[in-house]
Motif scaffolding. Structure first.
Motif, PDB file in Angstrom:
ATOM      1  N   ALA A  59       0.734  -1.223   0.034  1.00  0.00           N
ATOM      2  CA  ALA A  59       0.054  -0.185  -0.066  1.00  0.00           C
ATOM      3  C   ALA A  59       0.984   1.060  -0.026  1.00  0.00           C
ATOM      4  N   ASP A  60       1.863   1.240   0.676  1.00  0.00           N
ATOM      5  CA  ASP A  60       2.814   2.344   0.608  1.00  0.00           C
ATOM      6  C   ASP A  60       3.651   2.616  -0.604  1.00  0.00           C
ATOM      7  N   ILE A  61       3.952   1.438  -1.421  1.00  0.00           N
ATOM      8  CA  ILE A  61       4.442   1.592  -2.546  1.00  0.00           C
ATOM      9  C   ILE A  61       3.281   2.186  -3.558  1.00  0.00           C
ATOM     10  N   GLY A  62       2.189   1.589  -3.405  1.00  0.00           N
ATOM     11  CA  GLY A  62       1.137   2.452  -4.318  1.00  0.00           C
ATOM     12  C   GLY A  62       0.901   3.855  -4.163  1.00  0.00           C
ATOM     13  N   TRP A  63       0.977   4.090  -2.853  1.00  0.00           N
ATOM     14  CA  TRP A  63       0.927   5.498  -2.676  1.00  0.00           C
ATOM     15  C   TRP A  63       2.128   6.242  -3.330  1.00  0.00           C
ATOM     16  N   LYS A  64       3.242   5.908  -2.801  1.00  0.00           N
ATOM     17  CA  LYS A  64       4.340   6.587  -3.228  1.00  0.00           C
ATOM     18  C   LYS A  64       4.613   6.522  -4.904  1.00  0.00           C
ATOM     19  N   ILE A 101      -1.429  -6.888  -5.353  1.00  0.00           N
ATOM     20  CA  ILE A 101      -2.331  -6.031  -6.126  1.00  0.00           C
ATOM     21  C   ILE A 101      -3.437  -5.236  -5.310  1.00  0.00           C
ATOM     22  N   ASP A 102      -4.131  -5.828  -4.621  1.00  0.00           N
ATOM     23  CA  ASP A 102      -5.167  -5.373  -3.808  1.00  0.00           C
ATOM     24  C   ASP A 102      -4.594  -4.070  -2.719  1.00  0.00           C
ATOM     25  N   ASP A 103      -3.664  -4.535  -2.104  1.00  0.00           N
ATOM     26  CA  ASP A 103      -2.866  -3.440  -1.264  1.00  0.00           C
ATOM     27  C   ASP A 103      -2.147  -2.317  -2.202  1.00  0.00           C
ATOM     28  N   TYR A 104      -1.693  -2.659  -3.307  1.00  0.00           N
ATOM     29  CA  TYR A 104      -0.998  -1.715  -3.916  1.00  0.00           C
ATOM     30  C   TYR A 104      -2.156  -0.759  -4.516  1.00  0.00           C
ATOM     31  N   ALA A 105      -3.163  -1.162  -5.110  1.00  0.00           N
ATOM     32  CA  ALA A 105      -4.298  -0.454  -5.663  1.00  0.00           C
ATOM     33  C   ALA A 105      -4.930   0.525  -4.569  1.00  0.00           C
ATOM     34  N   GLU A 106      -4.854   0.029  -3.269  1.00  0.00           N
ATOM     35  CA  GLU A 106      -5.559   0.533  -2.325  1.00  0.00           C
ATOM     36  C   GLU A 106      -4.840   2.038  -2.064  1.00  0.00           C
ATOM     37  N   GLY A 107      -3.526   1.623  -1.764  1.00  0.00           N
ATOM     38  CA  GLY A 107      -2.576   2.755  -1.344  1.00  0.00           C
ATOM     39  C   GLY A 107      -2.536   3.851  -2.563  1.00  0.00           C
ATOM     40  N   ASP A 182       8.699   7.774  20.930  1.00  0.00           N
ATOM     41  CA  ASP A 182       7.585   8.622  21.360  1.00  0.00           C
ATOM     42  C   ASP A 182       6.716   8.814  19.576  1.00  0.00           C
ATOM     43  N   GLY A 183       6.808   7.918  18.972  1.00  0.00           N
ATOM     44  CA  GLY A 183       6.101   8.231  17.651  1.00  0.00           C
ATOM     45  C   GLY A 183       7.032   8.999  16.598  1.00  0.00           C
ATOM     46  N   ARG A 184       8.240   9.352  16.878  1.00  0.00           N
ATOM     47  CA  ARG A 184       8.942   9.985  16.104  1.00  0.00           C
ATOM     48  C   ARG A 184       9.476   9.218  14.755  1.00  0.00           C
ATOM     49  N   ALA A 185       9.951   7.891  15.040  1.00  0.00           N
ATOM     50  CA  ALA A 185      10.280   7.098  14.017  1.00  0.00           C
ATOM     51  C   ALA A 185       9.113   6.860  13.153  1.00  0.00           C
ATOM     52  N   ALA A 186       7.793   6.596  13.580  1.00  0.00           N
ATOM     53  CA  ALA A 186       6.800   6.333  12.888  1.00  0.00           C
ATOM     54  C   ALA A 186       6.558   7.658  11.857  1.00  0.00           C
ATOM     55  N   TYR A 187       6.762   8.890  12.530  1.00  0.00           N
ATOM     56  CA  TYR A 187       6.272  10.098  11.731  1.00  0.00           C
ATOM     57  C   TYR A 187       7.338  10.226  10.525  1.00  0.00           C
ATOM     58  N   LEU A 188       8.920  10.068  10.815  1.00  0.00           N
ATOM     59  CA  LEU A 188      10.006   9.925   9.825  1.00  0.00           C
ATOM     60  C   LEU A 188       9.566   8.850   8.813  1.00  0.00           C
ATOM     61  N   ILE A 189       9.371   7.713   9.228  1.00  0.00           N
ATOM     62  CA  ILE A 189       9.096   6.767   8.050  1.00  0.00           C
ATOM     63  C   ILE A 189       7.918   6.882   7.414  1.00  0.00           C
ATOM     64  N   GLU A 190       6.844   7.464   7.964  1.00  0.00           N
ATOM     65  CA  GLU A 190       5.608   7.966   6.979  1.00  0.00           C
ATOM     66  C   GLU A 190       6.220   8.825   6.316  1.00  0.00           C
ATOM     67  N   ARG A 191       6.790   9.869   6.370  1.00  0.00           N
ATOM     68  CA  ARG A 191       7.240  10.840   5.504  1.00  0.00           C
ATOM     69  C   ARG A 191       8.037  10.200   4.398  1.00  0.00           C
ATOM     70  N   LEU A 192       8.862   9.274   4.681  1.00  0.00           N
ATOM     71  CA  LEU A 192       9.371   8.524   3.557  1.00  0.00           C
ATOM     72  C   LEU A 192       8.595   7.662   2.606  1.00  0.00           C
ATOM     73  N   ARG A 194       4.962   7.839   2.770  1.00  0.00           N
ATOM     74  CA  ARG A 194       3.843   8.496   2.063  1.00  0.00           C
ATOM     75  C   ARG A 194       4.236  10.181   1.865  1.00  0.00           C
ATOM     76  N   PRO A 195       4.918  10.446   1.075  1.00  0.00           N
ATOM     77  CA  PRO A 195       5.082  11.940   0.699  1.00  0.00           C
ATOM     78  C   PRO A 195       3.742  12.572   0.312  1.00  0.00           C
ATOM     79  N   THR A 196       3.661  13.888   0.467  1.00  0.00           N
ATOM     80  CA  THR A 196       2.507  14.554   0.191  1.00  0.00           C
ATOM     81  C   THR A 196       2.694  15.379  -1.007  1.00  0.00           C
ATOM     82  N   PRO A 197       2.376  15.154  -2.205  1.00  0.00           N
ATOM     83  CA  PRO A 197       2.495  15.947  -3.082  1.00  0.00           C
ATOM     84  C   PRO A 197       1.897  17.404  -3.044  1.00  0.00           C
TER      85      PRO A 197
END
Ligand code: ADP
Ligand code: MG
Length: 325
Positions: A59-64, A101-107, A182-192, A194-197
């Motif tokens: 799903a992350d690959i799909g998003w990115k 395929i399902d997860d990719y398409a969902e992301g 405290d969620g810092r790793a989660a935030y930074l990995i999410e930024r990697l 799931r970037p926001t165009p």
């Protein structure tokens, strides 16, 4: 490819657009570009182990894979409409393939839907995991933002924050757990992952930014492209670079500076505007949620020079940025 797999992609990415006359299912898609608009087109390929770590969630690959392309449209000031998807997938059991395929398409759909982007076709082949997405967007004639229009004296700004994605990648490579810090790793990995165009920002910059690029290879490299194409140099202040609190709390100051200057994958916009427009642009982009930070200015000459907090120019030899390239 097996039609049922293509059907799964089509169902999960369905998007009603009047301008799609014929979508997935024939030999080619048929679209009707709006009269009086220019079409901006971009394509990007992501290879497992090169552009994303092996084991990244589908799903992350799909998003990115879509996000990096929408970021290119954002940097042109274009609004997205259609996409093509070329999927190369390793041989694997049918159930696993369906799940991917399902997860990719969902992301992919999570990002496509809010932008009303329609997936109109693609290709599917067997091989090492590789994803190519091509996107098409619209821009009024002559209004596209390019890398070439900066003028000496223009202010250099950047949206959002820099260095988060490089920090997230560094954490992944060191085997950090997502629940660490405290969620810092989660935030930074999410930024990697799931970037926001910055599409709305790109539209707001039309007619105001003199040059624009998205930061995919790192600020120094990408601002360097604006310099080359505009025939100018740039001077930036390292202390002005926007950095997230999560990044600053996770690494030493100099490491943070290197991530912000040379780390890739942030997909923020770096752009130049005449000084008289800076305040307006900043308040508009603040309203859009991403904000815009002044980091320096365009000057006669060539190349990007960086000043430290003491006002000293950083020497290339001391910068240690090459290993990011
Ligand atoms: P052809 O052999 O004529 O190229 P394909 O079997 O490759 O046809 O594709 C059939 C239809 O499915 C086409 O409309 C194509 O665009 C679409 N398609 C194939 N793979 C994908 C994919 N990964 N994503 C979206 N559409 C796809
Ligand atoms: Mg065909």
């Amino acid at each position: 490819m097996e039609f049922r797999l293509i059907d799964r992609i089509r169902e999960r990415t369905a998007q009603g657009r009047e301008d799609v006359k014929l979508g997935i299912g024939d030999d080619a898609a048929i679209v009707a570009p709006p009269a009086g608009q220019e079409v901006a087109i971009a394509i990007d390929t992501m290879v497992e182990g090169v552009h994303f770590p092996a084991g990244t969630a589908a799903a992350d690959i799909g998003w990115k894979s879509l996000a990096v392309n929408l970021s290119d449209l954002a940097a042109m000031g274009a609004s997205p409409a259609w996409a093509l998807l070329a999927l190369t997938l390793p041989a694997q059991p049918a159930e696993q393939l369906r799940q991917f395929i399902d997860d990719y398409a969902e992301g992919f759909a999570q990002l496509a839907q809010p932008h009303r982007l329609a997936l109109i076709g693609g290709d599917t082949t067997r091989g090492a995991l590789t994803i190519s997405v091509a996107v098409h967007g619209f821009v009024p004639p002559g209004k596209a933002l390019t890398r070439a229009g900066a003028r000496a004296g223009d202010v250099v700004l950047v949206t959002g924050t820099l260095g988060d994605a490089a920090a997230g990648l560094n954490m992944l490579q060191r085997g950090a757990r997502v629940d660490e810090g405290d969620g810092r790793a989660a935030y930074l990995i999410e930024r990697l992952h799931r970037p926001t165009p910055r599409l709305a920002a790109g539209l707001a910059l039309r007619g105001r930014a003199s040059a624009c690029i998205d930061v995919s290879d790192g600020l120094l490299a990408d601002l360097g492209h604006i310099c080359e194409q505009s025939g100018l140099g740039a001077e930036i202040d390292a202390e002005l670079l926007p950095r997230s609190p999560m990044l600053m709390a996770s690494f030493d100051e100099l490491v943070v500076r290197d991530f912000a200057l040379a780390g890739g994958d942030d997909y923020e916009l770096c752009f130049t505007v005449p000084p008289s427009l800076v305040a307006d642009v900043q308040s508009d982009l603040a309203r859009l949620g991403c904000g815009a930070t002044r980091i320096g200015r365009m000057v006669e000459g060539e190349g990007v020079r960086v000043r430290d907090a003491q006002g000293q120019w950083l020497e290339a030899a001391h910068r240690g940025w090459d290993h990011f390239a």
